[in-house]
Design a protein around this motif. Structure first.
Motif, mmCIF file in Angstrom:
data_model
loop_
_atom_site.group_PDB
_atom_site.id
_atom_site.type_symbol
_atom_site.label_atom_id
_atom_site.label_comp_id
_atom_site.label_asym_id
_atom_site.label_seq_id
_atom_site.Cartn_x
_atom_site.Cartn_y
_atom_site.Cartn_z
ATOM 1 N N THR B 132 0.856 -1.184 0.000
ATOM 2 C CA THR B 132 0.000 0.000 0.000
ATOM 3 C C THR B 132 0.892 1.235 0.000
ATOM 4 N N VAL B 133 0.625 2.128 -0.921
ATOM 5 C CA VAL B 133 1.404 3.363 -1.004
ATOM 6 C C VAL B 133 0.680 4.432 -0.188
ATOM 7 N N GLN B 134 1.366 4.929 0.832
ATOM 8 C CA GLN B 134 0.786 5.986 1.660
ATOM 9 C C GLN B 134 1.269 7.318 1.113
ATOM 10 N N THR B 135 0.350 8.221 0.863
ATOM 11 C CA THR B 135 0.744 9.531 0.347
ATOM 12 C C THR B 135 0.355 10.623 1.341
ATOM 13 N N SER B 136 0.633 11.840 0.973
ATOM 14 C CA SER B 136 0.274 12.966 1.830
ATOM 15 C C SER B 136 -1.241 13.146 1.901
ATOM 16 N N LYS B 137 -1.960 12.439 1.028
ATOM 17 C CA LYS B 137 -3.404 12.608 1.001
ATOM 18 C C LYS B 137 -4.183 11.350 1.317
ATOM 19 N N ARG B 138 -3.612 10.168 1.028
ATOM 20 C CA ARG B 138 -4.433 8.953 1.099
ATOM 21 C C ARG B 138 -3.544 7.716 1.021
ATOM 22 N N ALA B 139 -4.216 6.577 1.093
ATOM 23 C CA ALA B 139 -3.535 5.301 0.875
ATOM 24 C C ALA B 139 -4.000 4.759 -0.468
ATOM 25 N N ILE B 140 -3.023 4.299 -1.290
ATOM 26 C CA ILE B 140 -3.349 3.799 -2.627
ATOM 27 C C ILE B 140 -2.816 2.378 -2.762
ATOM 28 N N SER B 141 -3.647 1.483 -3.238
ATOM 29 C CA SER B 141 -3.179 0.109 -3.408
ATOM 30 C C SER B 141 -2.216 0.050 -4.586
ATOM 31 N N ALA B 142 -1.337 -0.924 -4.535
ATOM 32 C CA ALA B 142 -0.282 -1.025 -5.558
ATOM 33 C C ALA B 142 -0.881 -1.070 -6.951
ATOM 34 N N GLU B 143 -1.899 -1.861 -7.113
ATOM 35 C CA GLU B 143 -2.435 -2.046 -8.465
ATOM 36 C C GLU B 143 -3.065 -0.770 -9.011
ATOM 37 N N GLU B 144 -3.541 0.070 -8.115
ATOM 38 C CA GLU B 144 -4.135 1.322 -8.583
ATOM 39 C C GLU B 144 -3.102 2.427 -8.733
ATOM 40 N N GLU B 158 0.751 15.813 -4.642
ATOM 41 C CA GLU B 158 0.662 14.687 -3.719
ATOM 42 C C GLU B 158 2.024 14.013 -3.583
ATOM 43 N N ILE B 159 2.407 13.696 -2.377
ATOM 44 C CA ILE B 159 3.741 13.155 -2.111
ATOM 45 C C ILE B 159 3.616 11.758 -1.514
ATOM 46 N N VAL B 160 4.384 10.834 -2.047
ATOM 47 C CA VAL B 160 4.457 9.507 -1.424
ATOM 48 C C VAL B 160 5.189 9.673 -0.096
ATOM 49 N N THR B 161 4.596 9.176 0.973
ATOM 50 C CA THR B 161 5.260 9.313 2.271
ATOM 51 C C THR B 161 5.893 7.997 2.722
ATOM 52 N N SER B 162 5.230 6.894 2.430
ATOM 53 C CA SER B 162 5.823 5.602 2.786
ATOM 54 C C SER B 162 5.139 4.507 1.982
ATOM 55 N N VAL B 163 5.770 3.330 2.020
ATOM 56 C CA VAL B 163 5.159 2.159 1.393
ATOM 57 C C VAL B 163 5.107 1.060 2.444
ATOM 58 N N SER B 164 3.945 0.425 2.525
ATOM 59 C CA SER B 164 3.731 -0.617 3.522
ATOM 60 C C SER B 164 3.623 -1.966 2.812
ATOM 61 N N PHE B 165 4.587 -2.834 3.122
ATOM 62 C CA PHE B 165 4.626 -4.148 2.462
ATOM 63 C C PHE B 165 4.157 -5.231 3.447
ATOM 64 N N PRO B 166 3.051 -5.911 3.162
ATOM 65 C CA PRO B 166 2.692 -7.067 3.996
ATOM 66 C C PRO B 166 3.796 -8.117 3.928
ATOM 67 N N LEU B 167 4.111 -8.733 5.069
ATOM 68 C CA LEU B 167 5.226 -9.684 5.067
ATOM 69 C C LEU B 167 4.817 -10.970 4.346
ATOM 70 N N PRO B 168 5.595 -11.374 3.352
ATOM 71 C CA PRO B 168 5.249 -12.578 2.596
ATOM 72 C C PRO B 168 5.795 -13.839 3.272
ATOM 73 N N GLU B 169 5.238 -14.956 2.867
ATOM 74 C CA GLU B 169 5.810 -16.239 3.323
ATOM 75 C C GLU B 169 7.060 -16.554 2.507
ATOM 76 N N ALA B 170 7.037 -16.172 1.235
ATOM 77 C CA ALA B 170 8.215 -16.366 0.377
ATOM 78 C C ALA B 170 8.179 -15.306 -0.723
ATOM 79 N N ALA B 171 9.351 -14.905 -1.151
ATOM 80 C CA ALA B 171 9.395 -13.909 -2.228
ATOM 81 C C ALA B 171 10.747 -13.965 -2.923
ATOM 82 N N ALA B 172 10.739 -13.643 -4.188
ATOM 83 C CA ALA B 172 12.011 -13.561 -4.930
ATOM 84 C C ALA B 172 11.829 -12.654 -6.138
#
Lengths: 787, 264
Positions: B132-144, B158-172
């Motif tokens: 989820t991309v958190q901005t100065s105005k809202r939260a936006i899902s990755a796909e959007e 609008e400024i991206v302030t942070s990105v929140s990554f759900p922890l995966p079981e596996a990733a590469a």
């Protein structure tokens, strides 16, 4: 052995200033009152100029002058020249279109020079350059090498119908055709030698200063040959008389050939500084280097070999179309002719060779010498064709080479294509390289790679090249406008230290160390007391500069000859001082001694005596300072075998060079560490050409690979650690016993890499650069054929 | 480079205000795309609003099964972060292979995704991890968030302030590099999170996207057996001197298989 003399890996004396950031490059030099220049360049590959309106640019802040081709013509400056004549098959000299330094009515490639804008700051010059309004009538462009001379193509220059610069047949055509007619087998290959951008690390630059008091112009340039620049700018471009023009090549950050040539920017900056009576600096950026540095290679060829039933080469036939770009750069005509066709014998005793070279104009940047210049193109063609021959005859690539090598006892060996090879032991280099590469263990490694899903291949390249250019009489006969001797002056100061002035130029080669070692070895002077000076026409005697791996083989000999003169003079001085006959004086390790006695005098004392000649031999001039010029009697012929081993990922087409072995014959090594560095750089350059570097224009003549975002240079992770060794022979024509080493890697490597990839894929040929997609497609086709 | 006004701000609020006042302003994060573009005179903003001094935009933390990375966190910081290496090691490796050391020490996560170069690495991870991309105005899902080539859902101020990554079981992440630029010709990020396997694709098309056909072939499992049979729309692939559309389509599948294998 003298610990800092010949054969010692002395650390480079010049590196101190480079490593602490105290190198002195053209752009580091700033002078009072300096202005800044920016060139207005053509955005079109081919266009008429209907008009140039400079009024807005002239009115822009800080602008000092805006000058165009009309101004240049009015002052009678230029045009640029090509210094080597090639006679075309109609008996006429090659077609030489006018090459104005600033366009006069027409532009012929993207990056062509239209105007110079000079302002107080570089930013102001850039802003104003955008305000120069050029009215272009865009014309269709000729871009592709192979079709440039086809009927129906637009004609670029009036003097060159069908865009042909020359047709140059060479060799015994009838003899070759007869041999082909009677051959057991003929092998044939079509191949492309890809166009490269030379890419020295430092872009080109020029700083011009005019002194109205002396009427002298001083030009600091990124040059590999300051005197050649001065000569051409004076004698042919009418910039200033030679004695009123000083050219300085200060520290230069790499050349690889691209800084040999006299470029438009250099002439225009020199002219402009006098015109505006203020210093003018132009510092090219990387984009300009891509657009307007002379490019290299760009051949399309067909090669054929006739063989007997044992795979013995009977005759070779070559057709090549070579792209010279939009104009003739300074030495361009000789690259696909003399520097190419004269090397088509390779390491083999092929008795008959015939080649036809058609050199063409296109709407692309001028093409000229790039590291190897003609010899990489010849070597790639020969060494690819030999592998095809091996495949067609069912022979191992090493075996077919062995069967055709010039025998060791045949040297000096007169090839059917002009060159007489000085010395060589080609089987020795092949044997040593095969051992270094563990050639016999390859099949086991290929099996192991297969178990990991990788295709492993091995490729040989047995190259020979001609460098150490060149005997003046030989190049004169061929149509060169200059002699290619080299000069040196070795000067003792009264306190015993030594200044060595060389007419060559070091731009990365380490001459300041190698040449100091020569003098240290010969005169016995401590290396720290020897300084090598080069690159300034006001300091050094006339010299021909550095290219064609000539600095040591030609310039080094001149230094040794000057040292010989010092020793001869020193013997007279020592004999007088030691009260002995001159004939009894021996010189060794820096000391003049009376044979059979302990009476001796160090060379530093002799030098002091020569400058303070209170008690001095009659008839001997004071001073201890000698010069020498050396004109070689032959080229130098380095040779060797390189073996490349690759692993191809068939799923992606990625090629990894996993092992690279090189065994070279450079004759005697002065500084093995520096030679090894040259070999490393040369191989990287060659692997770059084979795998990565492909200069590409679109059909309208726009350069697509105009930055490092699209032009791939080799990087450390593209290369393995190299296994390097030597199989030296003693070249009888060279008094020092040395051969050139600066270009060998770039010459030997490309066919070794492509032979290895072809071997891995089991395909007949793959063109350079063997990019992942090219290799993947070839792998797909090979898999489809075999299944 | 043309003349411009340089604005250094200390807070997101000040940055937003500066943008609203500017005639044609641009936010600058690490500047690794912006500055070369300006140097080449291909961009000429009236105002460059430098986010480099906004302390609230940096930092890495793990909260509620999410890895939260501040927008101005550099690639080098992500690569070297013990939290990231432990939480999503594939993301640390991805960051550690962007560009070169100079780029990694200046370039930022927020800058990368806001620029949305179609060959950038991060967008594949943001999409595959379902961030989820958190901005100065809202939260936006990755796909959007990623809407097209160099285009995102962000508004001008609008400024991206942070990105929140759900922890995966596996990733590469598997990247096929352009040999010249070392950007991704194709990059594929595969992540298994909460029983779902997602595929994020960058470099292949005009816009970073979810590889839905690839995900269907995987069927929620880290088993690449069905990938070869997937038919990808070649006509949507990018094509240039380095890789044709057909080759890119092939590479997407190869990189997907390799990423799935690396997850195991």
């Amino acid at each position: 052995m003298n610990e800092n003399g010949i054969g010692a890996s002395v650390r480079r004396k010049e590196d101190q200033r480079f490593l602490i950031g105290k190198g002195n490059y053209t752009d580091d030099i700033n002078v009072a009152g300096q202005t800044h220049a920016v060139f207005v360049r053509s955005p079109h590959a081919h266009a008429e100029i209907k008009g140039i309106d400079c009024s807005d640019a002239l009115a822009a802040p800080g602008v000092v002058a805006v000058l165009t081709g009309d101004d240049l013509a009015a002052d009678g400056i230029g045009p640029l020249i090509c210094g080597v004549t090639v006679t075309s098959d109609d008996g006429e000299p090659h077609r030489a279109p006018a090459h104005p330094a600033l366009a006069q009515g027409k532009v012929n490639y993207v990056g062509d020079h239209v105007a110079i804008v000079i302002a107080e700051t570089r930013a102001q010059a850039r802003d104003a350059a955008e305000l120069v309004d050029v009215d272009y009538n865009v014309l269709p462009a000729v871009v592709d090498t192979s079709s440039a001379a086809d009927s129906g193509q637009p004609q670029i220059h009036e003097v060159a119908p069908d865009n042909v610069c020359y047709n140059w047949p060479f060799g015994d055509k009838d003899g070759v055709e007869a041999a082909f007619a009677g051959a057991h087998k003929v092998s044939k290959l079509d191949l492309v030698n890809n166009r490269m951008v030379t890419n020295p690390m430092e872009p080109r630059a020029a700083l011009g200063e005019y002194n109205p008091g002396t009427d002298e112009i001083t030009l600091h340039l990124t040059t590999q040959n300051p005197h050649v620049h001065r000569l051409v700018l004076s004698a042919f471009n009418q910039l200033a008389p030679e004695h009123k023009l000083r050219v300085v090549g200060p520290d230069v950050g790499g050349g690889f050939g691209a800084k040999i040539f006299v470029y438009a920017e250099e002439l225009v900056v020199g002219w402009a500084c006098r015109k505006i009576k203020r210093p003018v600096k132009w510092n090219g950026d990387r984009s300009e280097a891509f657009l307007a540095d002379a490019h290299g290679r760009d051949h399309v060829s067909t090669a054929e070999m006739a063989m007997d039933e044992n795979g013995k080469f009977l005759a070779m036939r070559v057709q090549t179309q070579a792209n010279l770009g939009a104009y003739l750069s300074t030495f361009s005509t000789m690259v696909p002719s003399y520097l190419y066709a004269f090397l088509l014998a390779g390491q083999y005793s092929t008795p008959l060779i015939y080649s036809e070279v058609k050199a063409v104009f296109t709407n692309t940047a001028p093409v000229d010498a790039c590291r190897g210049a003609g010899r990489p193109e010849a070597t790639y063609l020969v060494e690819r064709l030999v592998d095809i021959c091996a495949a067609d005859m069912g022979l191992d690539p090493a075996e077919i080479r062995r069967r055709n090598f010039i025998p060791v006892d045949a040297f000096p060996y007169q090839t059917p294509v002009v060159q007489c090879y000085d010395s060589g032991d080609y089987p020795a280099a092949l044997d040593k390289a095969m051992e270094l590469a563990d050639y016999s263990g390859f099949s086991a490694r290929a099996e192991e790679a297969k178990s990991r899903g990788k295709l492993r291949g091995i490729g040989l390249s047995s190259y020979v090249e001609a460098c150490g250019i060149a005997p003046s009489a030989a190049v004169g006969q061929l149509g060169a406008g200059v002699g290619l001797w080299e000069s040196a002056q070795v000067r003792f100061n009264p306190t015993g230290n030594v200044q060595v002035f060389t007419g060559t130029h070091s731009h990365g080669q380490g001459h300041e160390t190698t040449f100091a070692q020569l003098v240290c070895d010969q005169l016995g002077v401590p290396i720290e007391n020897i300084e090598v000076i080069h690159g300034d026409t006001a300091k050094t005697q006339f010299g021909m500069g550095t290219y064609g791996s000539r600095s040591l083989a030609v310039g080094g000999v001149a230094i040794a000859r000057a040292c010989d003169k010092l020793i001869a003079k020193g013997k007279k001085i020592a004999a007088h001082a030691l009260e002995a006959a001159e004939g009894d004086i021996e010189f060794a390790d820096g000391n003049f001694s009376v044979a059979g006695t302990d009476k001796a005098m160090n060379i530093a004392e002799v030098a002091f005596t020569a400058y303070v000649p209170h008690s001095y031999p009659e008839g001997v001039e004071p001073g201890f300072d000698e010069n020498a010029f050396f004109d070689p009697t032959n080229f130098s012929f380095p040779a060797g075998t390189h073996i490349c081993e690759v692993e191809v990922d068939p799923d992606t087409g990625v090629v990894e060079v996993v092992k690279y072995s090189a065994v070279d014959d450079f004759g005697k090594l002065i500084n093995p560490m520096i030679v090894e560095g040259q070999v490393h750089g040369g191989i990287a350059h060659g692997v770059g050409q084979a795998l990565l570097e492909g200069c590409s224009y679109d059909s309208e003549g726009q350069l697509i690979t105009a930055s490092y975002m699209d032009y791939a240079m080799p990087r450390a992770d593209n290369l393995p650690c190299f296994d390097i060794d030597y199989a030296p022979t003693n070249p009888p024509d060279n008094p020092l016993g040395v051969k050139g080493c600066g270009e060998a890697g770039a010459i030997g490597a490309p066919p070794a890499v492509i032979n290895a990839i072809s071997n891995a894929l089991g395909v007949r040929h793959i063109d350079m650069p063997a990019t992942p997609e090219t290799v993947w497609r070839a792998a797909q086709q090979a898999a489809a054929v075999s299944s | 480079m043309y003349e411009f006004n340089y604005r250094k701000v200390a807070s997101v609020a000040a940055a937003t205000e500066a943008m609203q006042q500017a005639e044609d302003g641009k936010f600058m994060a690490g500047g690794q795309t912006m500055l070369p573009t300006m140097k080449h005179r291909l961009a000429s903003p009236s105002d460059l609003i430098d986010l480099g001094g906004v302390a609230e935009l940096t930092g890495i933390s793990v909260e509620n099964e999410n890895l939260i990375v501040g927008a101005m966190t550099t690639h080098a910081a992500v690569a070297a972060s013990a939290e990231v290496q432990q939480a999503i090691p594939a993301l640390a490796r991805l960051a550690g292979n962007i560009g070169d050391p100079a780029v990694r020490n200046r370039g930022t996560l927020g800058g990368s995704i806001a620029n949305h170069d179609p060959a950038a690495d991060y967008p594949a991870a943001v999409i595959a991890l379902g961030a989820t991309v958190q901005t100065s105005k809202r939260a936006i899902s990755a796909e959007e968030f990623f809407t097209g080539m160099f285009e995102t859902a962000l508004e001008d101020d609008e400024i991206v302030t942070s990105v929140s990554f759900p922890l995966p079981e596996a990733a590469a992440y598997m990247k096929f590099e352009n040999p010249a630029s070392r950007y991704a010709i194709v990059g594929v990020f595969v992540a298994k999170t909460g029983g779902e396997v997602r595929v994020g694709v960058t470099g292949a098309t005009a816009c970073a996207h979810r590889g839905l056909r690839l995900e269907a072939a995987l069927g929620g499992e880290l088993d690449a057996g069905g990938i070869d049979a997937v038919e990808l729309p070649v006509e949507q692939m990018n094509s240039d001197i380095h890789a044709s559309a057909e080759y890119r389509a092939h590479l997407v599948k190869v990189m997907t298989k390799r990423a799935v294998e690396a997850c195991q």
